[in-house]
Design a protein around this motif. Structure first.
Motif, PDB file in Angstrom:
ATOM      1  N   TYR A   5      48.452  33.728  42.876  1.00 40.79           N
ATOM      2  CA  TYR A   5      48.384  34.606  43.862  1.00 40.79           C
ATOM      3  C   TYR A   5      48.419  36.013  43.640  1.00 40.79           C
ATOM      4  O   TYR A   5      47.876  36.947  43.940  1.00 40.79           O
ATOM      5  CB  TYR A   5      49.792  34.199  44.813  1.00 40.79           C
ATOM      6  CG  TYR A   5      50.059  35.314  46.135  1.00 40.79           C
ATOM      7  CD1 TYR A   5      49.219  35.149  47.001  1.00 40.79           C
ATOM      8  CD2 TYR A   5      50.861  36.283  45.880  1.00 40.79           C
ATOM      9  CE1 TYR A   5      49.176  35.978  48.443  1.00 40.79           C
ATOM     10  CE2 TYR A   5      50.961  37.361  46.865  1.00 40.79           C
ATOM     11  CZ  TYR A   5      50.171  36.942  47.994  1.00 40.79           C
ATOM     12  OH  TYR A   5      50.375  37.774  49.387  1.00 40.79           O
ATOM     13  N   ASN A   6      49.328  36.382  42.254  1.00 42.28           N
ATOM     14  CA  ASN A   6      49.181  37.603  41.738  1.00 42.28           C
ATOM     15  C   ASN A   6      47.963  38.093  41.365  1.00 42.28           C
ATOM     16  O   ASN A   6      47.644  39.389  41.654  1.00 42.28           O
ATOM     17  CB  ASN A   6      50.353  37.707  40.797  1.00 42.28           C
ATOM     18  CG  ASN A   6      51.867  37.668  41.289  1.00 42.28           C
ATOM     19  OD1 ASN A   6      52.093  38.207  42.610  1.00 42.28           O
ATOM     20  ND2 ASN A   6      52.565  37.129  40.433  1.00 42.28           N
ATOM     21  N   GLN A   7      47.250  37.064  40.632  1.00 42.69           N
ATOM     22  CA  GLN A   7      45.972  37.649  40.027  1.00 42.69           C
ATOM     23  C   GLN A   7      44.954  37.913  41.370  1.00 42.69           C
ATOM     24  O   GLN A   7      44.377  38.836  41.127  1.00 42.69           O
ATOM     25  CB  GLN A   7      45.435  36.376  39.417  1.00 42.69           C
ATOM     26  CG  GLN A   7      46.088  36.306  38.006  1.00 42.69           C
ATOM     27  CD  GLN A   7      45.745  34.856  37.313  1.00 42.69           C
ATOM     28  OE1 GLN A   7      44.775  34.026  37.796  1.00 42.69           O
ATOM     29  NE2 GLN A   7      46.182  34.916  35.925  1.00 42.69           N
ATOM     30  N   LYS A  13      43.020  44.002  45.057  1.00 46.91           N
ATOM     31  CA  LYS A  13      43.235  45.419  45.123  1.00 46.91           C
ATOM     32  C   LYS A  13      42.185  46.431  44.251  1.00 46.91           C
ATOM     33  O   LYS A  13      41.572  47.227  44.737  1.00 46.91           O
ATOM     34  CB  LYS A  13      44.450  45.924  44.279  1.00 46.91           C
ATOM     35  CG  LYS A  13      45.721  45.494  45.151  1.00 46.91           C
ATOM     36  CD  LYS A  13      47.237  45.755  44.332  1.00 46.91           C
ATOM     37  CE  LYS A  13      48.366  45.215  45.246  1.00 46.91           C
ATOM     38  NZ  LYS A  13      49.749  45.602  44.584  1.00 46.91           N
ATOM     39  N   VAL A  14      41.789  45.691  43.155  1.00 47.28           N
ATOM     40  CA  VAL A  14      40.527  46.056  42.404  1.00 47.28           C
ATOM     41  C   VAL A  14      39.406  46.203  43.170  1.00 47.28           C
ATOM     42  O   VAL A  14      38.497  47.108  43.188  1.00 47.28           O
ATOM     43  CB  VAL A  14      40.451  45.274  41.104  1.00 47.28           C
ATOM     44  CG1 VAL A  14      39.100  45.894  40.186  1.00 47.28           C
ATOM     45  CG2 VAL A  14      41.671  45.449  40.105  1.00 47.28           C
ATOM     46  N   ASN A  15      39.266  45.099  44.001  1.00 47.26           N
ATOM     47  CA  ASN A  15      37.788  45.237  44.497  1.00 47.26           C
ATOM     48  C   ASN A  15      37.814  46.100  45.735  1.00 47.26           C
ATOM     49  O   ASN A  15      36.760  46.770  45.911  1.00 47.26           O
ATOM     50  CB  ASN A  15      37.519  43.736  45.387  1.00 47.26           C
ATOM     51  CG  ASN A  15      37.225  42.655  44.415  1.00 47.26           C
ATOM     52  OD1 ASN A  15      36.699  43.096  43.235  1.00 47.26           O
ATOM     53  ND2 ASN A  15      37.713  41.525  44.680  1.00 47.26           N
ATOM     54  N   LYS A  16      39.229  46.340  46.215  1.00 43.49           N
ATOM     55  CA  LYS A  16      39.337  47.296  47.252  1.00 43.49           C
ATOM     56  C   LYS A  16      38.974  48.903  46.708  1.00 43.49           C
ATOM     57  O   LYS A  16      38.410  49.779  47.454  1.00 43.49           O
ATOM     58  CB  LYS A  16      40.827  47.335  47.952  1.00 43.49           C
ATOM     59  CG  LYS A  16      41.023  48.197  49.063  1.00 43.49           C
ATOM     60  CD  LYS A  16      42.434  47.936  49.887  1.00 43.49           C
ATOM     61  CE  LYS A  16      42.629  48.885  51.027  1.00 43.49           C
ATOM     62  NZ  LYS A  16      44.154  48.574  51.642  1.00 43.49           N
TER      63      LYS A  16
END
Length: 249
Positions: A5-7, A13-16
């Protein structure tokens, strides 16, 4: 489960972040493109606006140049015209001098012609002209009641002769001596021999004198002319009487 889930959450977040970055970059690209486009239009508009002005300025600047060229050409034309005018004036002056000379000559000729014409109209005969030009001097008459005026002239000259040798007066009509006597009589009376009417021709009291009674055409004025013979020179008028009436008519 928790690590996965964390990954996933990190990936989101990175994609965002990537999406936001991509969006920002896209917006910046759009802004830059719009700026470039607007700046190009402005430059083109300024160029389009400036070029007519520059063209007008060029035209305005060129016009004086054209005027200078026209002025130079005009000056050259004026100089050429001036030279041509001066040359023409000099030619006309020379022609005018000749013309004036010709005019003077023509004037003199006309004067002489008029004088000759006047004399010819009055008395075409040369001897008659001389008689008119002669200074007539009134003298005492013979006492004849039919004589109005008696005159003579020192300028009367012999009319010339074709005869040679010893002279013999001849009263034969149309003889050489008769014709020469008629000429001398016309000379003394101051009338045209061709228009003279010889009413009477008689001996003047000696072999070398004669008297003729004449008038001019239908003119009632009558003259009694006394002539004498001059050896080698012909007959010469010596006295003229203007008669009141024609006593030989």
């Amino acid at each position: 489960m928790g690590s996965r889930y964390n990954q996933r959450d990190q990936k989101r977040k990175v994609n965002k972040i990537y999406n936001i970055a991509i969006t920002v970059v896209s917006i910046l690209i759009v802004i830059v493109a719009v700026s470039i486009f607007l700046s190009d239009d402005g430059s083109d508009t300024e160029k389009a606006t400036t070029e007519p002005k520059q063209t007008d300025q060029k035209k305005k600047v060129d016009k004086p140049a054209g005027k200078e060229e026209d002025t130079d050409l005009t000056k050259e034309d004026e100089d050429e015209d001036s030279k041509a005018t001066e040359e023409g004036t000099e030619e006309n002056t020379e022609d005018g001098t000749d013309t004036d000379t010709d005019t003077d000559a023509d004037t003199d000729t006309d004067t002489d012609t008029d004088a000759d014409t006047t004399d010819a109209d009055t008395n075409p005969d040369t001897d008659t002209d001389k008689a008119e030009d002669a200074e007539l001097v009134e003298v005492e008459g013979s006492g004849d009641g039919n004589v109005a005026t008696t005159y003579t002239s020192e300028s009367w000259k012999p009319v010339g002769t074709e005869q040679s040798g010893k002279h013999t007066t001849s009263f034969q009509k149309n003889s050489v001596d008769w014709n020469e006597m008629s000429k001398a009589i016309a000379h003394g009376a101051g009338i045209d021999q061709g228009n003279m009417r010889l009413w009477w021709l008689q001996n003047g009291g000696s072999s070398n004198t004669a008297i003729g009674t004449v008038s001019e055409g239908d003119n009632p004025k009558t003259f009694r002319v006394y002539i004498e013979w001059v050896d080698g020179s012909g007959w010469k008028p010596v006295k003229v009487e203007e008669l009141k009436t024609n006593d030989k008519k």
